[in-house]
Design an enzyme around this catalytic site. Structure first.
Site, short mmCIF file in Angstrom:
data_model
loop_
_atom_site.label_atom_id
_atom_site.label_comp_id
_atom_site.label_asym_id
_atom_site.label_seq_id
_atom_site.Cartn_x
_atom_site.Cartn_y
_atom_site.Cartn_z
N ARG A 134 0.84 -1.22 0.00
CA ARG A 134 0.00 0.00 0.00
C ARG A 134 0.87 1.26 0.00
NH1 ARG A 134 -3.83 0.12 5.02
NH2 ARG A 134 -4.92 -1.54 3.90
N ARG A 153 -1.65 6.95 9.47
CA ARG A 153 -1.86 6.40 8.12
C ARG A 153 -1.98 7.53 7.10
NH1 ARG A 153 -3.82 1.12 8.20
NH2 ARG A 153 -2.89 0.00 9.94
N LYS A 209 -3.42 1.79 14.65
CA LYS A 209 -3.45 2.77 13.56
C LYS A 209 -4.06 4.11 14.01
CE LYS A 209 -6.20 -0.31 11.50
NZ LYS A 209 -7.07 -1.00 10.53
N LYS A 269 -5.74 7.77 12.15
CA LYS A 269 -6.20 8.26 10.85
C LYS A 269 -6.63 9.72 10.89
CE LYS A 269 -7.48 3.72 9.20
NZ LYS A 269 -8.54 2.84 8.63
N CYS A 274 -15.00 -3.17 -0.24
CA CYS A 274 -13.61 -3.47 0.13
C CYS A 274 -13.15 -4.69 -0.68
CB CYS A 274 -13.54 -3.78 1.62
SG CYS A 274 -14.29 -5.36 2.02
N CYS A 283 -7.99 -10.64 1.26
CA CYS A 283 -8.01 -10.25 2.67
C CYS A 283 -8.18 -11.46 3.59
CB CYS A 283 -9.15 -9.27 2.92
SG CYS A 283 -9.23 -8.79 4.65
N CYS A 331 -16.48 -8.16 6.04
CA CYS A 331 -16.47 -8.45 7.49
C CYS A 331 -16.80 -7.15 8.21
CB CYS A 331 -15.10 -9.01 7.93
SG CYS A 331 -13.86 -7.76 8.30
N CYS A 348 -13.96 -1.45 6.24
CA CYS A 348 -12.97 -0.77 5.39
C CYS A 348 -13.58 0.12 4.31
CB CYS A 348 -12.04 -1.80 4.76
SG CYS A 348 -11.05 -2.67 5.99
FE1 SRM Z 1 -9.04 -1.66 6.37
C1 SRM Z 1 -7.73 -4.26 8.08
C2 SRM Z 1 -8.19 -3.03 3.47
C3 SRM Z 1 -9.64 1.30 4.84
C4 SRM Z 1 -10.78 -0.60 9.12
N1 SRM Z 1 -8.05 -3.34 5.87
C5 SRM Z 1 -7.55 -4.27 6.73
C6 SRM Z 1 -6.72 -5.31 5.98
C7 SRM Z 1 -5.30 -4.84 5.98
C8 SRM Z 1 -6.88 -6.76 6.46
C9 SRM Z 1 -5.92 -7.30 7.46
O1 SRM Z 1 -5.71 -6.68 8.52
O2 SRM Z 1 -5.39 -8.38 7.21
C10 SRM Z 1 -7.37 -5.17 4.57
C11 SRM Z 1 -6.51 -5.59 3.38
C12 SRM Z 1 -7.38 -6.17 2.30
C13 SRM Z 1 -6.74 -6.31 1.00
O3 SRM Z 1 -6.67 -7.46 0.52
O4 SRM Z 1 -6.33 -5.35 0.41
C14 SRM Z 1 -7.89 -3.76 4.61
N2 SRM Z 1 -8.81 -0.96 4.53
C15 SRM Z 1 -8.55 -1.72 3.43
C16 SRM Z 1 -8.73 -0.94 2.15
C17 SRM Z 1 -7.78 -1.34 1.05
C18 SRM Z 1 -10.20 -1.10 1.71
C19 SRM Z 1 -10.59 -0.50 0.39
O5 SRM Z 1 -11.62 -0.95 -0.11
O6 SRM Z 1 -9.95 0.38 -0.12
C20 SRM Z 1 -8.55 0.50 2.70
C21 SRM Z 1 -7.12 0.96 2.70
C22 SRM Z 1 -7.02 2.40 3.10
C23 SRM Z 1 -5.66 3.02 2.97
O7 SRM Z 1 -5.28 3.36 1.84
O8 SRM Z 1 -5.03 3.25 3.99
C24 SRM Z 1 -9.02 0.30 4.14
N3 SRM Z 1 -9.96 0.08 6.91
C25 SRM Z 1 -10.21 1.13 6.08
C26 SRM Z 1 -11.19 2.00 6.68
C27 SRM Z 1 -11.79 3.24 6.03
C28 SRM Z 1 -11.06 4.50 6.37
O9 SRM Z 1 -10.03 4.49 7.02
O10 SRM Z 1 -11.54 5.55 5.95
C29 SRM Z 1 -11.51 1.45 7.91
C30 SRM Z 1 -12.59 1.99 8.88
C31 SRM Z 1 -12.13 3.18 9.65
C32 SRM Z 1 -11.43 2.77 10.90
O11 SRM Z 1 -10.21 2.66 10.88
O12 SRM Z 1 -12.11 2.51 11.90
C33 SRM Z 1 -10.73 0.25 8.05
N4 SRM Z 1 -9.18 -2.29 8.28
C34 SRM Z 1 -10.01 -1.77 9.24
C35 SRM Z 1 -9.97 -2.60 10.41
C36 SRM Z 1 -10.76 -2.36 11.72
C37 SRM Z 1 -10.02 -1.46 12.62
C38 SRM Z 1 -10.65 -1.39 13.98
O13 SRM Z 1 -10.64 -0.33 14.58
O14 SRM Z 1 -11.13 -2.40 14.49
C39 SRM Z 1 -9.08 -3.66 10.11
C40 SRM Z 1 -8.69 -4.80 11.03
C41 SRM Z 1 -7.40 -4.54 11.71
O15 SRM Z 1 -6.81 -3.49 11.62
O16 SRM Z 1 -7.01 -5.45 12.44
C42 SRM Z 1 -8.63 -3.44 8.77
FE1 SF4 Z 2 -10.96 -7.31 4.80
FE2 SF4 Z 2 -13.00 -6.86 6.41
FE3 SF4 Z 2 -11.52 -4.83 5.56
FE4 SF4 Z 2 -13.11 -6.04 3.88
S1 SF4 Z 2 -13.77 -4.91 5.71
S2 SF4 Z 2 -10.96 -5.51 3.51
S3 SF4 Z 2 -13.05 -8.12 4.57
S4 SF4 Z 2 -10.82 -6.43 6.87
#
Ligand code: SRM
Ligand code: SF4
Length: 574
Positions: free
Chosen positions: A85, A154, A220, A222, A442, A448, A487, A491
């Site tokens: 990323r 981030r 993280k 943000k 996502c 993922c 899930c 994201c």
């Molecule tokens: Fe996310 C974890 C993809 C934005 C909340 N996110 C992940 C992981 C890295 C899975 C993992 O931990 O193994 C995913 C990788 C999937 C893949 O195959 O690419 C993943 N997140 C993404 C992306 C690529 C989704 C997308 O459709 O674009 C986004 C990348 C953003 C970036 O460029 O930095 C992405 N993730 C978000 C957002 C939205 C935002 O930030 O505006 C959220 C919700 C906001 C927040 O942070 O609360 C988000 N991602 C999570 C979470 C839950 C965090 C929590 O507080 O519980 C996880 C799980 C974790 O971190 O363990 C997670």
């Molecule tokens: Fe993976 Fe869940 Fe984030 Fe989708 S919402 S990319 S399934 S961690």
């Protein structure tokens, strides 16, 4: 607690630290043994500690989940691969940088570029031997992946529209300043050593990370910048938000927000999405100090034992906003405490189609379904974007709605750009269904590891059905935001959309309704475990009631909020 030094130390009375904290402590400022494990061709995957540390370098070790069944039948192990990323503040790239990323995804990835919901790019399907050349290729263009993931700040978001007025310029400049100030210092040195053959420090453990300390953040962090009339970055979903305030068209400072986030975990009722809360008003010279102060507060007060609750949103929520403000201004941010200005959020612009930049040039917002830039069938999006960017030398910006802006088109070149779009089968935004433009998913399966259902590969089918139903009801022109995730981690920010579809298992989704297309309100759960084929037929009953009962030009989410959850539930489950 002191604000001068990082103080993550565990005492006898405190709960056990999460294993990731140990990985960070032993990792010598993010080095671990990454260089050694990447040099060892006999290894196809990383140790647990390096798996934690590589996130700070902007990468996740993943597995090709599509290959899982056949491989396990054949007795083969996991098909390991990596996701990378970029850290791309404000979603900005030059034409040359875009073309280099396009080359790299073809050479070392799965021939797609994935625009993320935080206006960055991800490469998927990168095999271990290709990691170093890919990261070197990224850095050669002066881009980086450092801090793309991991327990640091981030990607910082800003409205990407390249409009030359004072407000747009100020928020983008401040976004870049904040991103630079929060870059890990020792981490940068480690990154150079591991990937760029940089000279090694003789005693890396003596290096210093002045802002974060040796264990970085609990998790993280943000940040987003936005404008009251254009909340395209979904500011309230962020740990820290800066809402720019203007008087008579002149920017005067920011309202600060803190404590937003989406993620929740099914088995943990003490996890939930929360919207960021207003904290105060700051002047422009306080922008970087405010970010540093908030990061330090989180560093010292975030949860380091339970990673499911290790987000700033729980610090704000558990403490209460007033106490949180006292802590922020009392111990961390030594600037005058001012009340937030009255500045409600009133809009969200997708920035699609042709738009003037204010200097006689144009930018073209191209809608990218679920952010995936690829060539498939007649839609040769990757090849077409490459041709347009290289032929007209266009800078590029990515949006947080997973779309791309092609910037700096001369008026005389507009017809040629449109002809190229047609040649490569790229639809004009005016011909796309509204519901598709307002949808996001996502990646989920196959990349993922946390996905429990499909998302990116399932949402297009749902959107096509929605388009038919909405057209039949005469609602095709409504901006109804639909966001799906595989899930509950959130994201694609599903809990802020008008319709949120959150993977529950198999082909079932929890359905949430009643958020706001401008990102001001959380939606509510309407029904758990709905089979995917029942989602649209059930929604159509709610749409029909909306059509019959809406007040004036009331939006779908506002209608649902007005009539109440009970009525929406009964319509949906009828
Ligand atoms: Fe996310 C974890 C993809 C934005 C909340 N996110 C992940 C992981 C890295 C899975 C993992 O931990 O193994 C995913 C990788 C999937 C893949 O195959 O690419 C993943 N997140 C993404 C992306 C690529 C989704 C997308 O459709 O674009 C986004 C990348 C953003 C970036 O460029 O930095 C992405 N993730 C978000 C957002 C939205 C935002 O930030 O505006 C959220 C919700 C906001 C927040 O942070 O609360 C988000 N991602 C999570 C979470 C839950 C965090 C929590 O507080 O519980 C996880 C799980 C974790 O971190 O363990 C997670
Ligand atoms: Fe993976 Fe869940 Fe984030 Fe989708 S919402 S990319 S399934 S961690």
């Amino acid at each position: 607690m002191s604000t001068e030094t990082a103080t993550p130390a565990e005492t006898a009375a405190e709960p056990k630290l999460s294993p990731v904290e140990t990985h960070k402590i032993e990792g010598k400022f993010l080095r671990g043994t990454l260089a050694e494990e990447f040099a060892d061709a006999s290894l196809d995957h990383l140790s647990e500690a390096n798996k934690s540390l590589i996130k700070f370098h902007g990468s996740y070790q993943q597995e090709d989940r599509d290959a899982r069944k056949n491989r396990s039948k054949a007795g083969a192990g996991k098909a390991y691969m990596f996701m990378i990323r970029l850290k791309l503040p404000g979603g900005k790239l030059t034409a040359d940088q875009y073309l280099a990323m396009d080359d790299l995804c073809g050479k070392y990835g799965n021939s797609t570029l994935r625009i993320t919901t935080r206006q960055s790019f991800q490469f998927h399907g990168v095999m271990k031997p290709n990691m170093k050349p890919l990261l070197q290729g990224v850095n050669k263009t002066l881009l980086t992946t450092l801090g793309g993931c991991g327990d640091v700040n981030r990607n910082v978001l800003a409205c990407p529209a390249p409009i030359g007025d004072a407000v747009h310029k100020q928020q983008m400049d401040d976004c870049l300043r904040v991103a630079a100030a929060l870059t890990p210092k020792a981490g940068k040195q480690a990154y150079h050593e591991v990937w760029l053959d940089g000279e090694k420090l003789p005693n890396p453990e003596l290096d210093e990370e002045p802002l974060y300390g040796p264990t970085y953040l609990p998790r993280k962090f943000k940040i987003a910048f936005a404008m009251p009339d254009d909340n395209c970055t979904d500011i309230l979903a962020n740990c820290l938000g800066y809402l720019i305030i203007s008087e008579n068209g002149k920017p005067i400072g920011y309202n600060l927000y803190a404590g937003g986030g989406q993620g929740q975990t099914n088995s943990k009722p003490d996890t939930y999405p929360l919207l960021a809360q207003p904290i105060g008003f700051i002047h422009f010279d306080e922008v970087v100090p405010a970010a540093e102060a908030m990061v330090k507060l989180f560093r010292d007060h975030g949860n380091r034992s339970d990673r499911k609750r290790a987000r700033l949103k729980y610090v704000v929520h558990d403490m209460g906003v007033e106490k949180f403000r006292d802590l922020f201004y009392g111990d961390y941010f030594k600037h005058p405490r001012r009340e937030p200005k009255h500045a409600p959020i009133t809009g969200l612009d997708l920035h699609l189609g042709w738009n003037g930049m204010g200097d006689g040039k144009w930018f073209l917002g191209v809608s990218v379904e679920n952010g995936r830039i690829k060539d498939e069938g007649g839609l040769r999006l990757r090849a077409g974007l490459r041709e347009i960017v290289s032929r007209f030398k266009l800078d590029v910006r990515l949006t947080t709605q997973q779309d791309i802006l092609l910037c700096g088109v001369a008026t005389a070149d507009k017809p040629a750009v449109e002809a190229l779009l047609a040649e490569y089968g790229i639809p004009r935004e005016s011909s796309l269904p509204m519901v598709q433009k307002w949808s996001m998913a996502c990646p989920a399966i196959p990349t993922c590891s946390l996905a429990i259902t499909e998302s990116e590969r399932s949402l297009p089918g749902v959107v096509r059905q929605l388009e038919t139903v909405l057209t039949d009801l005469g609602l095709a022109g409504e901006p109804i935001s639909v966001r799906m995730t595989g899930c509950p981690n959130g994201c694609a920010r599903p809990y802020q959309s008008e319709i949120g579809l959150v993977g529950r298992g198999g082909t079932k989704y929890t359905v949430y309704i009643g958020g706001d297309s401008f990102g001001r309100r959380l939606n509510a759960e309407v029904q758990d475990s709905v089979p995917i084929e029942q989602i649209v037929p059930r929604l159509s009953k709610v749409f029909a009631a909306f059509k019959a009962e809406r007040a004036g030009d009331e939006l779908f989410g506002s209608y649902c909020e007005r009539v109440g959850l009970d009525k929406v539930k009964s319509l949906f489950s009828a």
